[in-house]
Design an enzyme around this catalytic site. Structure first.
Site, short mmCIF file in Angstrom:
data_model
loop_
_atom_site.label_atom_id
_atom_site.label_comp_id
_atom_site.label_asym_id
_atom_site.label_seq_id
_atom_site.Cartn_x
_atom_site.Cartn_y
_atom_site.Cartn_z
N GLU A 142 5.51 5.79 0.68
CA GLU A 142 6.22 4.70 1.40
C GLU A 142 6.12 3.38 0.65
O GLU A 142 5.86 2.33 1.24
CB GLU A 142 5.68 4.53 2.83
CG GLU A 142 5.83 5.74 3.70
CD GLU A 142 7.19 5.86 4.38
OE1 GLU A 142 7.99 4.90 4.33
OE2 GLU A 142 7.46 6.93 4.95
N LEU A 169 14.45 10.92 -1.39
CA LEU A 169 14.88 9.72 -2.11
C LEU A 169 14.38 9.74 -3.56
O LEU A 169 15.14 9.48 -4.49
CB LEU A 169 14.30 8.50 -1.37
CG LEU A 169 14.70 7.12 -1.86
CD1 LEU A 169 16.19 6.87 -1.65
CD2 LEU A 169 13.90 6.04 -1.10
N TRP A 202 8.96 15.42 -5.17
CA TRP A 202 7.91 14.92 -4.25
C TRP A 202 8.46 14.76 -2.83
O TRP A 202 8.15 13.79 -2.15
CB TRP A 202 7.30 13.60 -4.74
CG TRP A 202 6.55 13.76 -6.00
CD1 TRP A 202 6.95 13.38 -7.25
CD2 TRP A 202 5.28 14.39 -6.16
NE1 TRP A 202 6.00 13.73 -8.17
CE2 TRP A 202 4.96 14.34 -7.53
CE3 TRP A 202 4.37 14.99 -5.28
CZ2 TRP A 202 3.78 14.88 -8.03
CZ3 TRP A 202 3.20 15.51 -5.78
CH2 TRP A 202 2.91 15.45 -7.13
N ARG A 261 -29.14 12.76 8.64
CA ARG A 261 -29.70 13.11 7.32
C ARG A 261 -30.95 12.27 7.05
O ARG A 261 -30.89 11.02 7.07
CB ARG A 261 -28.65 12.84 6.23
CG ARG A 261 -29.11 13.16 4.84
CD ARG A 261 -29.22 14.66 4.64
NE ARG A 261 -29.53 15.00 3.27
CZ ARG A 261 -29.70 16.24 2.87
NH1 ARG A 261 -29.58 17.27 3.72
NH2 ARG A 261 -29.99 16.50 1.62
N ILE A 310 -21.95 8.63 1.34
CA ILE A 310 -23.00 8.83 2.36
C ILE A 310 -23.28 10.32 2.54
O ILE A 310 -24.42 10.72 2.82
CB ILE A 310 -22.59 8.13 3.68
CG1 ILE A 310 -22.72 6.61 3.51
CG2 ILE A 310 -23.41 8.63 4.87
CD1 ILE A 310 -22.22 5.79 4.69
N HIS A 311 -22.28 11.15 2.37
CA HIS A 311 -22.46 12.60 2.53
C HIS A 311 -23.17 13.24 1.33
O HIS A 311 -23.47 14.44 1.37
CB HIS A 311 -21.11 13.30 2.73
CG HIS A 311 -20.60 13.26 4.14
ND1 HIS A 311 -20.11 12.11 4.72
CD2 HIS A 311 -20.51 14.22 5.09
CE1 HIS A 311 -19.72 12.38 5.97
NE2 HIS A 311 -19.97 13.65 6.22
C1 LIG Z 1 2.17 13.56 -1.21
C2 LIG Z 1 3.44 12.83 -1.48
C3 LIG Z 1 4.50 12.92 -0.61
C4 LIG Z 1 5.70 12.27 -0.88
N1 LIG Z 1 6.76 12.45 -0.03
C5 LIG Z 1 7.96 11.90 -0.36
C6 LIG Z 1 9.12 12.17 0.45
O1 LIG Z 1 9.04 12.86 1.47
N2 LIG Z 1 10.31 11.65 0.06
C7 LIG Z 1 10.44 10.88 -1.07
O2 LIG Z 1 11.55 10.45 -1.36
N3 LIG Z 1 9.36 10.62 -1.85
C8 LIG Z 1 8.14 11.11 -1.53
N4 LIG Z 1 7.04 10.87 -2.33
C9 LIG Z 1 7.22 10.08 -3.54
C10 LIG Z 1 6.70 8.67 -3.44
O3 LIG Z 1 7.49 7.92 -2.57
C11 LIG Z 1 6.69 8.09 -4.87
O4 LIG Z 1 5.67 8.77 -5.55
C12 LIG Z 1 6.48 6.61 -4.90
O5 LIG Z 1 7.64 5.96 -4.48
C13 LIG Z 1 6.12 6.13 -6.31
O6 LIG Z 1 7.03 6.62 -7.25
P1 LIG Z 1 6.51 7.28 -8.62
O7 LIG Z 1 5.47 8.27 -8.29
O8 LIG Z 1 7.70 7.73 -9.38
O9 LIG Z 1 5.79 6.11 -9.39
P2 LIG Z 1 6.46 5.04 -10.38
O10 LIG Z 1 7.51 4.28 -9.69
O11 LIG Z 1 6.79 5.68 -11.66
O12 LIG Z 1 5.20 4.09 -10.60
C14 LIG Z 1 4.06 4.50 -11.39
C15 LIG Z 1 2.99 3.43 -11.23
O13 LIG Z 1 3.51 2.17 -11.68
C16 LIG Z 1 3.45 1.21 -10.63
N5 LIG Z 1 4.65 0.38 -10.69
C17 LIG Z 1 5.95 0.79 -10.66
N6 LIG Z 1 6.78 -0.27 -10.72
C18 LIG Z 1 5.99 -1.38 -10.74
C19 LIG Z 1 6.23 -2.79 -10.77
N7 LIG Z 1 7.48 -3.28 -10.74
N8 LIG Z 1 5.17 -3.63 -10.81
C20 LIG Z 1 3.90 -3.15 -10.82
N9 LIG Z 1 3.61 -1.83 -10.79
C21 LIG Z 1 4.63 -0.96 -10.74
C22 LIG Z 1 3.39 2.02 -9.34
O14 LIG Z 1 2.81 1.31 -8.30
C23 LIG Z 1 2.55 3.22 -9.78
O15 LIG Z 1 1.20 2.85 -9.73
C24 LIG Z 1 5.83 11.48 -2.05
C25 LIG Z 1 4.72 11.34 -2.93
C26 LIG Z 1 3.55 12.01 -2.65
C27 LIG Z 1 2.40 11.86 -3.61
#
Ligand SMILES: Cc1cc2nc3c(=O)[nH]c(=O)nc-3n(C[C@H](O)[C@H](O)[C@H](O)COP(=O)(O)OP(=O)(O)OC[C@H]3O[C@@H](n4cnc5c(N)ncnc54)[C@H](O)[C@@H]3O)c2cc1C
Length: 382
Positions: free
Chosen positions: A363, A125, A156, A268, A337-338
């Site tokens: 998610e 997505l 991602w 510990r 703690i570690h």
């Molecule tokens: C290990 C890992 C596995 C993943 N697996 C998948 C997967 O299988 N499939 C998939 O589709 N995606 C996956 N993702 C992606 C993940 O779903 C996204 O990283 C997530 O939805 C956030 O999007 P972004 O990183 O683009 O952050 P952005 O949307 O750019 O946000 C950046 C920051 O701004 C904040 N922010 C954004 N909008 C707002 C708002 N309106 N108000 C306040 N704060 C806001 C966010 O909370 C975040 O802190 C994965 C990510 C990781 C790290």
């Protein structure tokens, strides 16, 4: 309300625990270091019925209720959150979307092997510029006769290497916003599908997270999931289940962090006494115990509502946000703690701490959940 587990719940949790301790525990450090996903262990989980979750038996599932499912995920996550994630794919974003919106042929072809542990799904997505803001996605789908042609890329994406199929999303009309988004079932070996794994991530190392490139990929109309323009609804209705699974993983990880911290605090010794005798250490253990119990209750209540047919969107957001924030604090205290030994990968706590951070982002980031919960409470969102 009855808090006692039923006999069959105790039995399946015991089985999941035994599998985690006997089969996963001896290998988790190595596959986490190597950043590889253990497909053989996933298949073994499938044979035990642990990947079937809430999916009905006719589609290869285990037909668990949501509470039992959440308890199983917790048990697996105590040892490895990645394997617990694998046990949640069929009941989470990938599998439930096909169960709810797929036709019979799509369910047989894609859901059945997923629920049986025969092949992972990638749920694709997120895009480079659109993580939280899903409706602004750039990936395009253009209908040409009995096919759609997909162009764009996703980043991602977990299980990008070993996936047997991919549930992805593209817009058929960028000007229509979320109403243009359409869901597709894509197979990884189709012409035009490119995949690359991101290496050296801080956490989620076995999850094969990476990039999906779609270049003139011809997707048969038969592989559209749901109707044109229904993709946003499909993605959002299945994330509720995904969030329950993530929250349950956090609870299992919290239990593991607490157990590791207690063991270490008891063994510990500084200044002639185990550090567990110090109030400052005890205060951290207290916070861990409270965080674990409250998060577990919230997860089980969300699952219970789903089992009773109630809408649980706000509950799922609360469980995911609360449990992942609580986990981060618990993992942080357990690391503290570690002492220095938390930094050594001879000790397990570091893996939980690294994975914990990412639970606050996947998610739906916790900032997004914080907004959603308030909007439900204020009546701005139904
Ligand atoms: C290990 C890992 C596995 C993943 N697996 C998948 C997967 O299988 N499939 C998939 O589709 N995606 C996956 N993702 C992606 C993940 O779903 C996204 O990283 C997530 O939805 C956030 O999007 P972004 O990183 O683009 O952050 P952005 O949307 O750019 O946000 C950046 C920051 O701004 C904040 N922010 C954004 N909008 C707002 C708002 N309106 N108000 C306040 N704060 C806001 C966010 O909370 C975040 O802190 C994965 C990510 C990781 C790290």
């Amino acid at each position: 309300m009855d808090f006692e587990l039923r006999a069959e719940q105790v039995a399946i949790c015991d089985m999941a625990r035994r599998f985690a301790v006997e089969r996963i525990q001896p290998r988790v450090r190595d596959y986490d270091r190597e950043e590889t996903f253990p497909l053989d262990l996933y298949a073994e989980m499938g044979k035990l019925g642990l990947t079937g979750g809430v999916v009905p038996e006719e589609y290869g599932g285990a037909a668990m209720d949501h509470q039992t499912y959440a308890l199983v995920i917790m048990e697996l996550a105590r040892t490895c959150q990645a394997m617990a994630g694998a046990a949640s794919w069929a009941s989470g974003v990938g599998g439930i979307s096909v169960l709810r919106f797929g036709n019979e042929e799509q369910k047989q072809k894609y859901l059945v092997p997923l629920a049986r542990g025969e092949g992972p799904v990638a749920f694709a997505l997120t895009e480079t510029h659109t993580g939280s803001d899903v409706a602004s996605m750039k990936t395009r789908a253009v209908r040409e006769g009995d096919h759609y042609v997909l162009n764009g890329s996703k980043v991602w994406i977990s299980m990008i290497n070993s996936c047997r199929w991919i549930l992805t999303f593209a817009t058929v009309d960028a000007s229509a916003g979320r109403k243009g988004i359409t869901a597709f079932l894509v197979e990884p070996d189709w012409p035009g599908v490119g995949r690359a794994t991101f290496k050296n991530k801080i956490g989620f190392r076995p999850m094969e997270t990476g990039e999906l490139v779609l270049e003139d990929v011809r997707v048969p109309v038969a592989n559209r999931l749901g109707e044109e323009g229904e993709g946003f609804r499909i993605a959002m209705s299945s994330v509720e289940n995904g969030r329950l699974g993530v929250a349950a993983r956090c609870v299992g990880m919290m239990k593991a962090c607490m157990d590791l911290a207690i063991d270490y605090a008891q063994s510990r010794t500084t200044f002639g006494e185990p550090i567990g005798r110090r109030q400052l250490i005890q205060s951290k253990i207290t916070d861990m115990a409270v965080a674990y119990e409250t998060s577990r209750l919230l997860v089980l209540q969300t699952a219970w509502k789903k089992d009773n047919g109630d809408r649980a969107r706000q509950d799922a957001s609360m469980a995911k946000m609360y449990a992942s924030d609580a986990l981060m604090r618990v993992a942080e205290d357990a690391m503290q703690i570690h002492g220095a030994y938390g930094a050594s990968d001879e000790y397990e706590i570091g893996r939980y701490w690294r994975d914990a951070k990412l639970m606050q982002t996947i998610e739906g980031s916790n900032e997004i959940h914080r907004s959603l919960i308030a909007e439900y409470a204020l009546g701005y969102r139904g």
